[in-house]
Every structure is written in structure tokens, then in C-alpha cells.
Scaffold this motif. Structure first.
Motif, mmCIF file in Angstrom:
data_model
loop_
_atom_site.group_PDB
_atom_site.id
_atom_site.type_symbol
_atom_site.label_atom_id
_atom_site.label_comp_id
_atom_site.label_asym_id
_atom_site.label_seq_id
_atom_site.Cartn_x
_atom_site.Cartn_y
_atom_site.Cartn_z
ATOM 1 N N ASN A 237 0.772 -1.137 0.220
ATOM 2 C CA ASN A 237 0.196 0.059 -0.047
ATOM 3 C C ASN A 237 1.007 1.093 -0.050
ATOM 4 O O ASN A 237 0.423 2.227 0.350
ATOM 5 N N LEU B 150 -4.078 0.446 5.973
ATOM 6 C CA LEU B 150 -4.234 -1.138 5.911
ATOM 7 C C LEU B 150 -5.456 -1.402 5.482
ATOM 8 O O LEU B 150 -5.686 -2.719 4.914
ATOM 9 N N TRP C 45 -7.208 -2.957 2.183
ATOM 10 C CA TRP C 45 -7.098 -4.282 1.367
ATOM 11 C C TRP C 45 -8.287 -4.972 0.945
ATOM 12 O O TRP C 45 -8.160 -5.297 -0.236
ATOM 13 N N PHE D 7 -1.856 -7.636 2.133
ATOM 14 C CA PHE D 7 -0.554 -6.699 1.749
ATOM 15 C C PHE D 7 0.802 -7.504 1.965
ATOM 16 O O PHE D 7 0.782 -7.894 3.127
ATOM 17 N N GLU E 267 3.504 -3.692 4.008
ATOM 18 C CA GLU E 267 2.414 -2.809 4.699
ATOM 19 C C GLU E 267 2.890 -1.399 5.488
ATOM 20 O O GLU E 267 4.235 -1.633 5.974
#
Length: 110
Positions: free
Chosen positions: A39, A48, A51, A69, A72
Motif C-alpha cells: 500500500n 491497511l 486491503w 498486503f 504494509e
């Protein structure tokens, strides 16, 4: 061989992206697959929790993907100086002014 591309996906309409970051593709015996998804994007600074939107967009493409991910990045905007910082090793401290960063994502504010 993996190849990295910076992409925006999972568009939220009105020019707003629900997810943004980097993707690495690899070719195996069954064709192309997504080997890494992160990301990291200093333009969008997605949290986060983006996702599910990214996973949905990747599923619509039909390529294999990781379960989350693989890289992250946690972004937070400092209430003191207004700058966006990357949280490193769980240390919620602004790299610009030393102020405390909030626990929840707030980059869209400010």
C-alpha cells in the motif's frame, strides 16, 4: 522474474481511489500471478484497511494474489505540524516535529 508496477486500483469514483500502491507480477508454470502487493503510495497514503477493496479489484482481474498486503506501510498526519509521516516499527512519532501521531488513520483530514 518479478516486475514492479505502481498502480492505482479499486477506484471509489469522483477521482478518489479506495486503494493505491505497488504490485509485483511473476510468471510461473500457470501463467502470470501477483507475487507482492503493497500500500506504499505517498499520493494517496492508503490505510491497511484498504486491503478488501484492493483484493476485490485484483480478484476481478482473475490473477492469483496474496491473502493480504505483503508490504504494509502505516501513514499518519501529525496534528501538530500537519505533515504526513510513515510509522516505523510501531513508533507513532512525527519525523518532522516529534509530536505524537494518532493511532487511527487520518491522512484524508487536513
Amino acid at each position: 522474474m518479478a516486475r514492479s508496477q505502481h498502480v492505482a486500483c479499486a477506484g471509489g469514483g469522483g477521482g478518489f481511489a479506495l486503494g493505491e500502491g505497488e504490485i509485483a507480477f511473476s510468471r510461473g508454470g500457470n501463467g502470470w500471478a501477483i507475487s507482492e502487493v503493497g500500500n506504499q503510495s505517498t499520493g494517496c497514503c492508503p490505510d491497511l484497511d484498504s486491503w478488501p477493496a484492493v483484493a476485490g479489484a485484483l480478484d476481478r482481474v482473475g490473477l492469483g494474489r496474496p491473502d493480504g498486503f505483503t508490504c504494509e506501510v502505516v501513514f499518519r498526519r501529525c496534528a501538530g505540524c500537519g505533515e504526513v509521516s510513515v510509522v516505523r516499527e510501531g513508533d507513532f512519532v512525527c519525523v518532522f516535529c516529534g509530536g505524537e501521531l494518532p493511532a487511527s488513520w487520518n491522512v484524508a483530514q487536513g
